[in-house]
Scaffold this active site. Sequence first.
Site, PDB file in Angstrom:
ATOM      1  N   GLY A 228       0.817  -1.203   0.000  1.00 18.62           N
ATOM      2  CA  GLY A 228       0.000   0.000   0.000  1.00 18.62           C
ATOM      3  C   GLY A 228       0.849   1.250   0.000  1.00 18.62           C
ATOM      4  O   GLY A 228       1.984   1.254  -0.486  1.00 18.62           O
ATOM      5  N   SER A 229       0.327   2.302   0.578  1.00 26.03           N
ATOM      6  CA  SER A 229       0.970   3.612   0.496  1.00 26.03           C
ATOM      7  C   SER A 229       2.128   3.721   1.492  1.00 26.03           C
ATOM      8  O   SER A 229       2.123   3.096   2.552  1.00 26.03           O
ATOM      9  CB  SER A 229      -0.048   4.712   0.796  1.00 26.03           C
ATOM     10  OG  SER A 229      -0.375   4.730   2.177  1.00 26.03           O
ATOM     11  N   GLU A 248       5.555  -3.456   1.080  1.00 20.97           N
ATOM     12  CA  GLU A 248       5.679  -3.137  -0.343  1.00 20.97           C
ATOM     13  C   GLU A 248       4.923  -1.836  -0.580  1.00 20.97           C
ATOM     14  O   GLU A 248       3.693  -1.814  -0.581  1.00 20.97           O
ATOM     15  CB  GLU A 248       5.107  -4.273  -1.190  1.00 20.97           C
ATOM     16  CG  GLU A 248       5.821  -5.601  -1.032  1.00 20.97           C
ATOM     17  CD  GLU A 248       7.238  -5.576  -1.589  1.00 20.97           C
ATOM     18  OE1 GLU A 248       7.585  -4.661  -2.362  1.00 20.97           O
ATOM     19  OE2 GLU A 248       8.014  -6.485  -1.240  1.00 20.97           O
ATOM     20  N   LEU A 249       5.678  -0.749  -0.807  1.00 22.03           N
ATOM     21  CA  LEU A 249       5.074   0.583  -0.782  1.00 22.03           C
ATOM     22  C   LEU A 249       5.110   1.226  -2.166  1.00 22.03           C
ATOM     23  O   LEU A 249       5.008   0.548  -3.172  1.00 22.03           O
ATOM     24  CB  LEU A 249       5.770   1.423   0.280  1.00 22.03           C
ATOM     25  CG  LEU A 249       5.855   0.750   1.673  1.00 22.03           C
ATOM     26  CD1 LEU A 249       6.609   1.619   2.666  1.00 22.03           C
ATOM     27  CD2 LEU A 249       4.471   0.393   2.191  1.00 22.03           C
ATOM     28  N   CYS A 282       2.215  -0.457  -9.044  1.00 23.30           N
ATOM     29  CA  CYS A 282       3.316   0.065  -8.226  1.00 23.30           C
ATOM     30  C   CYS A 282       4.556   0.360  -9.056  1.00 23.30           C
ATOM     31  O   CYS A 282       5.328   1.264  -8.719  1.00 23.30           O
ATOM     32  CB  CYS A 282       3.674  -0.930  -7.120  1.00 23.30           C
ATOM     33  SG  CYS A 282       2.363  -1.152  -5.901  1.00 23.30           S
ATOM     34  N   GLU A 376       3.970   9.453  -6.207  1.00 23.11           N
ATOM     35  CA  GLU A 376       3.425   8.318  -6.957  1.00 23.11           C
ATOM     36  C   GLU A 376       2.085   8.729  -7.545  1.00 23.11           C
ATOM     37  O   GLU A 376       1.124   8.975  -6.813  1.00 23.11           O
ATOM     38  CB  GLU A 376       3.258   7.102  -6.050  1.00 23.11           C
ATOM     39  CG  GLU A 376       2.739   5.880  -6.793  1.00 23.11           C
ATOM     40  CD  GLU A 376       2.649   4.658  -5.905  1.00 23.11           C
ATOM     41  OE1 GLU A 376       3.007   3.559  -6.374  1.00 23.11           O
ATOM     42  OE2 GLU A 376       2.230   4.793  -4.732  1.00 23.11           O
TER      43      GLU A 376
END
Length: 474
Positions: A228-229, A248-249, A282, A376
């Site tokens: 996520g963020s 996992e960003l 991502c 992002e």
Amino acid sequence: MKKYNLFIAGKEVETENYSSLYTPYSKDLIAEIAIANESQVNAAISHASQSFKSFSKFTAHKRFGILEKVSKLLEERKEEAAQIIALELAKPLKYARAEIARTIETYQFAAEEAKRIYGEVIPLDAAQSGENRFGYTKREPLGVIGAITPFNFPFNLVAHKVGPAIAAGNSIVLKPASQTPLSALYIAGLFKEAGLPDGVLNVVTGPGSVIGDLLLAHDEIKMITFTGSPKIGYQISQKAGFKRTTLELGSNSALIIDKDVDVSSIIDRCVMGAFSNQGQVCISTQRIYVHEDVASTFVELFINATNQLKLGDPLAEDTDISALVSPGDLQRSLDWIREAEENGAQIITGGHEENGVLKPTIILDAKDFLKVSCNEVFAPIVVVNTFKEINDAIGAVNNSEFGLQAGIYTNNVPNALLAADNLEVGGVIINDVPTFRVDHMPYGGIKNSGTGREGLKYAIEEMTEMKLIIWNQS
């Protein structure tokens, strides 16, 4: 319209409150989704903890068999699963089908890795005091895994958490994204059909802020795996304490195009990398640095190919681009485009919505402090800038708080090696876009892109504990 309940201990569990789920494209109401309360989340954790005691003793071939069966069941129902993604996410059907194909492979990889959880022999007699001693290691499951998944790949990113957890003998409490709960509940049903014991996989739906905090606070949760963020990832890392985490960003992945590249041969890959799934990936190609010698040709071809993409209903066979996940994301994207334009950037195609769908947008000369460059974007927006020297391009890529993956197209081996050694990212993709991923490779980033690695073998390492055993043979 159907009411969807929680999935706890192999059973549907009703709640007092439900939220309405709307499809992003047509805004039609498609389901009512259960909102878990604190006692129900705790019950899911308790059932997961109880089931772990027996499931952790399952043999490797039994865990393999369950995962293989899920893969086969999903293969049999792949069109139904793809329709779910297209409906709840507005992912165009062609990309939804591709996600299901990858998900089938991900569970196959997980099944195979269940048989390959190895330790190693330690030559203790390498030390003088270790003579007549024999050592070896083994890997043991952690316990209950708290998994929090995003909306953009609702089947495959669930598989990247559930698959390795089960392969290793853990149990799971899964909190899927609020926009895409149907995929998670669907796969939970397949696991039950495949013979997974009740309580090993539990799905709780509702607000992430509430459920996430409960998972973080509970002593029985041994690990949090989150995609996520960066903002939420940072909060998790601050609250996790001694819990293990894989985070996992975000990213603003970049691509370098060197001067010796035939740009006509890479246009289709660049379009896919920038605009597949509306850029909600991502590792979507968000920044392109192209050598000034080939920049004009590249930009012309890139615009022409981008303008061929068809916008519309995600359930239509020929749709390439559909709605972003929410009206808020659409407005944010438009605001960022306007900011870029007001600061001298050129919007050379796209830049506006059409029937609620953001047209794929290419921006030239965007300064590195603009949101479309440094944040992002998670939308069909890509910025293109030029460079003279390869070191300048590498420096521009590295000028980011993120570091997930980057790509470089070049026929110059020294430049390829220079990029491989100096790009500050978790993965360097040579002669392809940074959006490339296959599901058994190690995947993860540095900087604000997160910690730990996914990819089945590597996720299993994160989800197991190494134990050392020593025999004194004297």
